[in-house]
Design a protein around this motif. Structure first.
Motif, mmCIF file in Angstrom:
data_model
loop_
_atom_site.group_PDB
_atom_site.id
_atom_site.type_symbol
_atom_site.label_atom_id
_atom_site.label_comp_id
_atom_site.label_asym_id
_atom_site.label_seq_id
_atom_site.Cartn_x
_atom_site.Cartn_y
_atom_site.Cartn_z
ATOM 1 N N SER A 99 -20.427 -11.932 16.504
ATOM 2 C CA SER A 99 -20.402 -10.739 17.352
ATOM 3 C C SER A 99 -20.254 -9.505 16.481
ATOM 4 N N THR A 100 -21.131 -8.545 16.703
ATOM 5 C CA THR A 100 -21.054 -7.261 15.993
ATOM 6 C C THR A 100 -20.951 -6.119 16.996
ATOM 7 N N GLU A 101 -20.583 -6.467 18.227
ATOM 8 C CA GLU A 101 -20.537 -5.472 19.290
ATOM 9 C C GLU A 101 -19.131 -4.896 19.431
ATOM 10 N N ARG A 102 -18.866 -4.333 20.602
ATOM 11 C CA ARG A 102 -17.594 -3.678 20.822
ATOM 12 C C ARG A 102 -16.445 -4.681 20.837
ATOM 13 N N LEU A 103 -15.221 -4.170 20.727
ATOM 14 C CA LEU A 103 -14.040 -5.008 20.620
ATOM 15 C C LEU A 103 -13.895 -5.931 21.824
ATOM 16 N N GLU A 104 -14.167 -5.406 23.049
ATOM 17 C CA GLU A 104 -14.003 -6.245 24.235
ATOM 18 C C GLU A 104 -14.968 -7.438 24.216
ATOM 19 N N ASN A 105 -16.146 -7.253 23.639
ATOM 20 C CA ASN A 105 -17.097 -8.357 23.520
ATOM 21 C C ASN A 105 -16.628 -9.388 22.489
ATOM 22 N N VAL A 106 -16.046 -8.897 21.412
ATOM 23 C CA VAL A 106 -15.493 -9.803 20.405
ATOM 24 C C VAL A 106 -14.370 -10.646 21.015
ATOM 25 N N LEU A 107 -13.513 -10.005 21.812
ATOM 26 C CA LEU A 107 -12.404 -10.719 22.444
ATOM 27 C C LEU A 107 -12.915 -11.756 23.446
ATOM 28 N N ALA A 108 -13.975 -11.411 24.166
ATOM 29 C CA ALA A 108 -14.556 -12.354 25.124
ATOM 30 C C ALA A 108 -15.132 -13.565 24.398
ATOM 31 N N GLN A 109 -15.842 -13.320 23.289
ATOM 32 C CA GLN A 109 -16.394 -14.421 22.505
ATOM 33 C C GLN A 109 -15.286 -15.258 21.877
ATOM 34 N N LYS A 110 -14.229 -14.587 21.486
ATOM 35 C CA LYS A 110 -13.081 -15.298 20.908
ATOM 36 C C LYS A 110 -12.462 -16.257 21.931
ATOM 37 N N LEU A 124 -15.534 -14.146 8.819
ATOM 38 C CA LEU A 124 -16.237 -14.860 7.754
ATOM 39 C C LEU A 124 -17.254 -13.992 7.034
ATOM 40 N N THR A 125 -18.062 -13.260 7.787
ATOM 41 C CA THR A 125 -19.100 -12.419 7.189
ATOM 42 C C THR A 125 -19.014 -11.006 7.765
ATOM 43 N N GLU A 126 -19.575 -10.048 7.013
ATOM 44 C CA GLU A 126 -19.574 -8.650 7.450
ATOM 45 C C GLU A 126 -20.989 -8.107 7.513
ATOM 46 N N GLN A 127 -21.178 -7.151 8.401
ATOM 47 C CA GLN A 127 -22.450 -6.452 8.509
ATOM 48 C C GLN A 127 -22.150 -4.973 8.717
ATOM 49 N N ASN A 128 -22.532 -4.146 7.756
ATOM 50 C CA ASN A 128 -22.217 -2.716 7.801
ATOM 51 C C ASN A 128 -20.717 -2.489 7.902
ATOM 52 N N LEU A 129 -19.967 -3.231 7.073
ATOM 53 C CA LEU A 129 -18.516 -3.137 7.006
ATOM 54 C C LEU A 129 -17.819 -3.561 8.294
ATOM 55 N N VAL A 130 -18.522 -4.284 9.147
ATOM 56 C CA VAL A 130 -17.950 -4.792 10.396
ATOM 57 C C VAL A 130 -18.106 -6.306 10.409
ATOM 58 N N ALA A 131 -17.039 -7.008 10.792
ATOM 59 C CA ALA A 131 -17.093 -8.466 10.836
ATOM 60 C C ALA A 131 -18.185 -8.919 11.793
ATOM 61 N N ALA A 132 -19.015 -9.848 11.316
ATOM 62 C CA ALA A 132 -20.145 -10.304 12.135
ATOM 63 C C ALA A 132 -19.982 -11.752 12.591
ATOM 64 N N GLN A 133 -19.225 -12.532 11.839
ATOM 65 C CA GLN A 133 -18.996 -13.920 12.212
ATOM 66 C C GLN A 133 -17.527 -14.265 12.048
ATOM 67 N N TYR A 134 -17.002 -15.045 13.010
ATOM 68 C CA TYR A 134 -15.582 -15.372 13.020
ATOM 69 C C TYR A 134 -15.393 -16.883 13.114
ATOM 70 N N LYS A 135 -14.196 -17.304 12.694
ATOM 71 C CA LYS A 135 -13.808 -18.711 12.795
ATOM 72 C C LYS A 135 -12.481 -18.809 13.523
ATOM 73 N N VAL A 136 -12.423 -19.678 14.531
ATOM 74 C CA VAL A 136 -11.180 -19.957 15.241
ATOM 75 C C VAL A 136 -10.650 -21.304 14.765
ATOM 76 N N VAL A 137 -9.401 -21.316 14.282
ATOM 77 C CA VAL A 137 -8.778 -22.538 13.763
ATOM 78 C C VAL A 137 -7.529 -22.850 14.582
ATOM 79 N N ILE A 138 -7.473 -24.068 15.109
ATOM 80 C CA ILE A 138 -6.309 -24.520 15.869
ATOM 81 C C ILE A 138 -5.806 -25.817 15.247
ATOM 82 N N LYS A 139 -4.488 -25.905 15.049
ATOM 83 C CA LYS A 139 -3.854 -27.131 14.585
ATOM 84 C C LYS A 139 -2.772 -27.536 15.577
ATOM 85 N N ALA A 140 -2.534 -28.848 15.685
ATOM 86 C CA ALA A 140 -1.558 -29.317 16.665
ATOM 87 C C ALA A 140 -0.978 -30.657 16.248
ATOM 88 N N ASN A 141 0.184 -30.979 16.794
ATOM 89 C CA ASN A 141 0.813 -32.292 16.631
ATOM 90 C C ASN A 141 1.092 -32.856 18.019
#
Length: 323
Positions: free
Chosen positions: A158-169, A115-132
């Motif tokens: 999250s603006t940290e390392r990739l593993e932290n982004v994945l954990a937050q995800k 959603l947003t960037e900080q120093n050319l790095v994504a700082a905020q993310y959105k998780v979207v799930i749809k289901a039937n």
């Protein structure tokens, strides 16, 4: 002596001051808890919800069928299965493969959007799930849709390392799946009765109105005697007027249907002596043994009434075949 007297007086003042402070503190705590309780009740009832107990569930056992993950996100199906099992338990449902009602469905979409960037790095993310998802009555094959592509969205930063982004995800995904589980179980809990309203009588289910009226107006068997007692005073008066040819059939039929539906949705009408003269089907006998609640009790009452009046009231199977 004077000093000692002043000392005692001072200690007395301190003691009284402490007492007053203690009382004030107790009153403050009571006031605080009263405000919290009031806020909770306003929040609970002001939003249109009521306290749900196990006795009020439409049914207490549910089967979980095929839950399909149609996305490329790994482990999504297992995560959702765990969330769903926890949520069913929280609401008071038991999960059993032999239950009459079965939940099935699929997760159709999973997206992770920056959603947003900080120093050319994504700082905020959105998780979207749809289901039937849908609830299936395995006996009649009637299917009730529960959620249909409604998005369930969570956010994380999250603006940290990739593993932290994945954990937050993953944490955000778990939260979105929990929201999905709660919505499914909430709809089952609060909306299922009206979605399965085919258990109720309609005017077209009355095959022989005149016979039914005569049996209810001058009851001679235990079931008719009981049902007449449950009719509203207005309906009983209308029965009398109908027999005396004072009102047309279309005036009394809706009243009888309405009263029968009130009876169907109430307590179990079965009593061994009351139905001793009725040849009940095996389905009804099996249901009686279960001492059912919710929708199953409603089904039992419907079956008992229609089997007590086979010539006057249409069977439930005829209704479900039309749908």
């Amino acid at each position: 002596m004077k000093k000692e007297g002043n000392k005692n007086k001072l200690e007395g003042n301190i003691s009284m001051t402490t007492c007053y402070r203690t009382k004030s503190l107790c009153l403050s705590f009571r006031h605080f808890y009263f405000l919290i309780l009031t806020f909770y009740l306003l929040l609970l009832f002001g939003c249109g919800y009521t306290i749900q107990t196990k006795a009020n569930l439409p049914f207490d056992t549910i089967a979980v069928g095929k839950l399909e993950n149609k996305t490329y996100e790994p482990k999504l199906q297992d995560m959702f299965s765990r969330s769903l099992a926890e949520t069913f338990a929280e609401y008071g449902f038991k999960v059993s493969s032999s239950a009459r009602y079965r939940l099935e469905g699929e997760i159709t979409k999973f997206e992770l959007e920056p959603l947003t960037e900080q120093n050319l790095v994504a700082a905020q993310y959105k998780v979207v799930i749809k289901a039937n998802f849908r609830l299936i009555d395995t006996s009649t094959r009637k299917s009730v849709p529960l959620v249909a592509d409604s998005p369930f969205i969570t956010y994380f930063s999250s603006t940290e390392r990739l593993e932290n982004v994945l954990a937050q995800k993953e944490l955000s995904t778990v939260s979105a799946l929990k929201n999905l589980s709660q919505e499914i179980v909430r709809i089952i809990t609060y909306n299922t009765p009206k979605n399965l309203a085919y258990l109720l009588f309609t005017a077209s289910d009355i095959k022989n109105l005149e016979n039914l009226i005569l049996k209810l107006h001058e009851p001679k068997d235990p079931v008719s005697i009981y049902l007449r007692q449950q009719l509203s005073p207005n309906t009983r008066q209308m029965l009398h007027e109908y027999v005396n040819a004072k009102i047309p059939p279309d005036k009394i039929k809706p009243l009888i249907v309405n009263d029968l539906n009130t009876i169907v949705q109430g307590v179990s009408i079965f009593d061994e002596k009351r139905f001793a003269h009725i040849a009940l089907t095996q389905e009804t006998l099996d249901l009686i043994k279960q001492n059912p609640s919710g929708l199953e009790r409603m089904r039992l009452n419907r079956l008992l009434i229609q089997e007590a009046y086979p010539d006057e009231i249409a069977g439930l199977n005829r209704i479900t075949e039309k749908q």
